[in-house]
Every structure is written in C-alpha cells, then in structure tokens.
Design an enzyme around this catalytic site. Structure first.
Site, short mmCIF file in Angstrom:
data_model
loop_
_atom_site.label_atom_id
_atom_site.label_comp_id
_atom_site.label_asym_id
_atom_site.label_seq_id
_atom_site.Cartn_x
_atom_site.Cartn_y
_atom_site.Cartn_z
N ASN A 1 16.85 -14.96 -20.78
CA ASN A 1 17.24 -13.87 -21.66
C ASN A 1 17.01 -14.29 -23.11
O ASN A 1 17.56 -15.30 -23.56
CB ASN A 1 18.72 -13.52 -21.49
N GLU A 2 16.20 -13.54 -23.81
CA GLU A 2 16.03 -13.64 -25.26
C GLU A 2 15.81 -15.06 -25.80
O GLU A 2 16.65 -15.58 -26.55
CB GLU A 2 17.24 -13.01 -25.96
N TYR B 1 17.48 -3.46 -29.92
CA TYR B 1 18.70 -3.01 -30.61
C TYR B 1 18.40 -2.28 -31.91
O TYR B 1 18.95 -1.24 -32.17
CB TYR B 1 19.66 -4.19 -30.83
N ARG C 1 22.02 -5.54 -13.75
CA ARG C 1 21.46 -6.79 -14.26
C ARG C 1 22.61 -7.69 -14.69
O ARG C 1 23.43 -7.30 -15.52
CB ARG C 1 20.54 -6.48 -15.45
N HIS D 1 21.25 -16.96 -19.25
CA HIS D 1 21.70 -16.10 -20.35
C HIS D 1 22.64 -16.95 -21.20
O HIS D 1 23.83 -16.66 -21.34
CB HIS D 1 22.36 -14.84 -19.79
N GLU E 1 31.45 -10.87 -27.16
CA GLU E 1 30.21 -10.67 -27.91
C GLU E 1 29.90 -11.92 -28.77
O GLU E 1 29.85 -11.88 -29.98
CB GLU E 1 30.31 -9.40 -28.76
N TRP E 2 29.72 -13.06 -28.10
CA TRP E 2 29.25 -14.30 -28.74
C TRP E 2 30.01 -14.62 -30.03
O TRP E 2 31.25 -14.59 -30.02
CB TRP E 2 27.72 -14.23 -28.92
N TRP F 1 23.20 -1.75 -22.12
CA TRP F 1 24.09 -2.87 -22.42
C TRP F 1 25.34 -2.26 -23.01
O TRP F 1 25.24 -1.64 -24.06
CB TRP F 1 23.45 -3.86 -23.41
N ASN G 1 14.36 -6.18 -24.57
CA ASN G 1 15.69 -5.83 -25.09
C ASN G 1 15.48 -5.30 -26.49
O ASN G 1 14.82 -5.94 -27.31
CB ASN G 1 16.60 -7.06 -25.18
N GLN H 1 29.85 -13.81 -20.79
CA GLN H 1 30.46 -12.70 -21.51
C GLN H 1 31.52 -11.95 -20.70
O GLN H 1 32.33 -11.23 -21.27
CB GLN H 1 29.38 -11.72 -21.99
N GLU I 1 17.66 -4.25 -21.95
CA GLU I 1 18.91 -4.05 -22.69
C GLU I 1 18.68 -3.06 -23.81
O GLU I 1 17.65 -3.10 -24.49
CB GLU I 1 19.41 -5.34 -23.37
C1 BGC Z 1 22.20 -10.24 -25.68
C2 BGC Z 1 23.58 -9.85 -25.19
C3 BGC Z 1 24.42 -9.36 -26.36
C4 BGC Z 1 23.75 -8.13 -26.95
C5 BGC Z 1 24.46 -7.52 -28.15
C6 BGC Z 1 21.64 -9.34 -26.73
O1 BGC Z 1 21.20 -10.12 -27.79
O2 BGC Z 1 21.33 -10.44 -24.60
O3 BGC Z 1 24.14 -10.96 -24.56
O4 BGC Z 1 25.72 -9.08 -26.01
O5 BGC Z 1 22.45 -8.44 -27.36
O6 BGC Z 1 24.48 -8.41 -29.21
#
Ligand code: BGC
Length: 454
Positions: free
Chosen positions: A164-165, A289, A76, A120, A416-417, A409, A287, A19, A362
């Site tokens: 990661n995830e 969100y 991290r 990751h 962003e993927w 984060w 993590n 990223q 995160e």
């Molecule tokens: C990931 C990050 C990503 C972030 C926001 C997580 O799923 O570890 O790489 O940028 O969320 O989508």
C-alpha cells in the site's frame, strides 16, 4: 448513476490492520514499527495509539455483518505482518494465520470477496532493527511472507496487493519522519523507494509461484497542477510529478525510473532489479485523495499560499501550495472529484496498452462526524464526496479507462496514523469509548447505490 458502471463493477470498502485491529499484544502478534512509533511522545496527536483501535480483532464478525448489510462485493484489508511472522521472518505464528482464516471465511460466507494487502505500513519491529526498508533484505522478507500468505489463503482471496502506497512510506516514513519509523533521510529515502518496489516485484512473483492470481498494488497518485503558467512553476510541478507519481509507477509499468538522476541514486543492481519490479500485474490500484498544487520554491502567492506544516526537507526544487477555491475535508484536504478522472486518464495516456485494468483501491474523506440525539450520523458531505468521485470514475470509463471497481476508504472510523483518532473517514461511526458502531447516512446512501447498480 449506477447504470454508467459495467455490471460486474466491484463495489468495495477498505481498511488496514493497524488502523482497526487493536489487540496488539494478543494472539502471539509481535511488535510493529507503529507500536514503537506511537509510544514515542509527541509523534501522534493526543498521544493516540493503535493498541485498541476499533477492536476489530475481537469484533470482526460484527464488522463483516455490517459489510454484508452494506451489500459490498469486496472488502480490502491488510494482513498484519507481525501477526503472521512476529519476528518478521522465520517462525510462523499459527494463531495469526488462524485469525485471517476466520475473517476470510466469514467474508466468503457473507458473499464478500476478500482483497488482501500484505504490507500496509505495520512492519515487524524486528525487521526495522535490521535496517527496515533501508535494507535490501527486507524486500526478500516481504517475498517470504507473501509465500506463507498465499500458501494459506490463495484459494480464497480475490485480489492481492503486496504494497500500500510506497510513496507515503518513502516520504512520510523515511524522508520527513512524520510516520513510522520516523526517519528523516530527505532524498536519501530514494533507496527506500527502490527496496519497496523490489519487494513488490519479488512478492508478486512469490504470490504467483504459491498459487495466487489477480495481483496488483494500491499506489497513491495525485494529479499535479502548476501554481501558475510560469515556466518556473511548470518546471517545479514537473519535478514533483516525477518524484511523487512516476518514480513509483514507471518502474512497475515501464521497467524504468522516470529520470536518469533517480536511476543514478539507485544501487548498482538497478537494471536487474527493474526486471523484477516490472513483473506484469493483473491490475493496477490507484488511491486518490486530492490533487497537488505545486510552484517554484519561495514563490507563494495569495492564490496559491505555501502549504503549512508540510515538514519538507531542504533544497527541494518545488514547493507544495494550498489549493484554494474548493470545499475542504476535516483534514483540510481539497475536495476535487474531477482530479480522480484526471489521474485515471493521465495513467491511460501515459501507459497506453501497458496499463492493466485499474481499480480505485482507496478514495475517501474525513469529517468530524457525531451521532445525533436520534441516533443518526448526518454526513451529507461524505455522500457528496463519494457521489462526485464515482461520477468522476464513470467519466474516466467513458473516456476509455478500464476501471473495474471502487473501494471507499473506510468501512469504519479508525486510527488515522499521525492524526490519531481525530480524523473520521468511516461509512460507519465508531464510539471509541464503547466501541459502538453506527452506520452513517453515507452508509445507507452507498447501500442504495450498490443495490440499484445490480
Ligand atoms: C492510506 C490509509 C489512510 C488514508 C487517509 C491512505 O494514505 O492508505 O491508511 O488512512 O490514506 O489518510
């Protein structure tokens, strides 16, 4: 607020190699599945790729200086597996190890503790060509890579995370194909989950054997809310919770899968593998969100409309819905700070004393930030986001969850993927034309908070 945190609470920021690094063909790096995936038309918004990203490979000193100014205790980041092992296994690339050596030393000189993720998502393409995470072999390759990383860096790394995830790699990468390697296996992706978890256990053992300590994971978790009180919606939410949360945490923390149907989908070696997967961790990283609102298939209502664009496989026993009534981020994600407290407390209730200390590895939000004429980036929403989520962590600590740190984060806006550069998560704004870094208002706010906390 900081007085509500223990004095040794770790204040951090996070990132990941693909990223931010760019320089994908420099320093002997081999191709990763994300180089391949981003080159396929239509995969990524605007056709963006990580080829240059934030050019962190060349600008890491400037980025570490920003973190030093921010005053964080820990950074991290992930090692790019294809920088260290360009073909995924076998021949080590000394220039790759040297890059992370310089980065780690730069961090330590700035008083920042390195927290290292091994995987990751940027799997070496050469391993994908041999089956990637659909092949059990990849788990053993992760362990070999872990040994190499620990032999070189164990003396200087504060926290280690093999993965990661795994849930996102399984679902986005292998069930629905929205992420590299773009596989659409539906429930067939459960084997991928198992191989990732096995890799995690093997790598944990390999790290320890090579002298590393303080090993955990960065695992994505989401409190799951039924769309209504109906029995059908509650059953649907339960199924989602089992698949998305507990399939990835129970094997590690309990040594079993959460449902006999899931165990039955795994290879014959599952019992022995679970022994390895449940190798005790020193800590567990979450993590977070947003929560998930889930209802029975075909039952969307005005209060809980069906989530658009989720690209789900056919025949799922649940249906993700849109959370209404909360502010949303640029991504459209619901901002629900208390969801972080909820998932932390849920972990404590589920695992009790089997839960090691926890880090929030995160948490963050994207907004379409711009630099104003006076050079400031006014991102009050991001301040509100982190403030709310840190208060939620404080409430979780109050109710007895041993949370040891928080990694925002992300330090800088980055790739962003599948969304490319469209979503900005950073505390620092990046102008992708000039690579100019501009600390946002949230950066100054976080610095204040950390300073007051000391
Ligand atoms: C990931 C990050 C990503 C972030 C926001 C997580 O799923 O570890 O790489 O940028 O969320 O989508």
């Amino acid at each position: 607020m900081p007085q509500e945190f223990p004095p040794d609470f770790l204040w951090g920021v996070a990132s990941a190699s693909y990223q931010i690094e760019g320089a994908v063909t420099e320093g002997g790096r081999g191709p990763s599945i994300w180089d391949t995936f981003t080159a396929q038309p239509g995969r990524i918004k605007n056709g963006d790729t990580g080829a240059v990203a934030c050019d962190h490979y060349h600008r890491y000193r400037e980025d570490v200086a920003l973190m030093a100014d921010l005053g964080v205790d820990s950074y991290r980041f992930s090692l790019a597996w294809p920088r260290i092992l360009p073909s995924g296994s076998g021949q080590v690339n000394p220039a790759g190890l040297d890059f992370y050596d310089r980065l780690i030393d730069e961090l330590l000189a700035a008083g920042i503790k390195p927290a290292v993720t091994l995987f990751h998502w940027d799997l070496p393409q050469a391993l994908q060509d041999q089956g990637g995470w659909e092949s059990r072999d990849t788990a053993y390759r992760l362990a070999d890579y872990a040994t190499i990383a620990a032999e070189r860096f164990a003396d200087r790394v504060h926290l280690w995370m093999p993965l990661n995830e795994p849930v996102v790699v399984t679902m986005f990468g292998h069930a629905v194909g929205a992420h590299a390697p773009g596989r659409e296996l539906g429930f067939g992706a459960l084997t991928v989950a198992h191989n990732l978890l096995l890799g995690h256990g093997l790598a944990t053992r390999a790290l320890r054997a090579a002298g590393a300590s303080n090993i955990g994971i960065a695992s994505n978790h989401t409190p799951t809310w039924p769309a209504s009180d109906s029995e059908q919606d509650r059953a649907a939410a339960d199924a989602y919770d089992t698949l998305v949360n507990w399939t990835f945490a129970d094997p590690i923390l309990r040594g079993e899968y959460p449902d006999p149907l899931i165990t039955a989908a795994m290879p014959d070696t599952v019992a022995d593998d679970l022994e390895i997967i449940s190798t005790p961790l020193d800590w567990f990283g979450i993590n977070y969100y947003q929560p998930a609102l889930v209802g029975e298939p075909g039952g969307g209502t005005a209060d809980s409309p069906v989530l658009e664009g989720a690209r789900l496989p056919e025949g799922l026993p649940f249906e993700p819905r849109t959370i209404t009534g909360y502010p949303t981020t640029g991504f459209g994600w619901a901002v629900v700070p208390d969801g972080l407290r909820e998932i932390l407390v849920t972990f404590k209730n589920r695992y009790g004393d089997a839960l090691p200390p926890v880090y929030v590895t995160e948490s963050g939000c994207s907004y379409p930030d711009t630099v104003d004429a006076d050079g400031r980036v006014r991102d009050q929403e991001r301040i509100t986001y982190h403030d709310g989520h840190l208060r939620a962590v404080a409430r979780a600590i109050e109710s007895g969850v041993d949370v040891r740190g928080y990694f925002a984060w992300s330090i800088v806006d980055n790739f962003e993927w599948a969304e490319g550069y469209g979503q900005r998560f950073g505390l620092v704004h990046v102008d992708y034309e000039t690579q100019a870094r501009t600390p946002k208002d949230s950066f100054h706010w976080y610095r204040e908070l950390i300073t007051r906390g000391r």
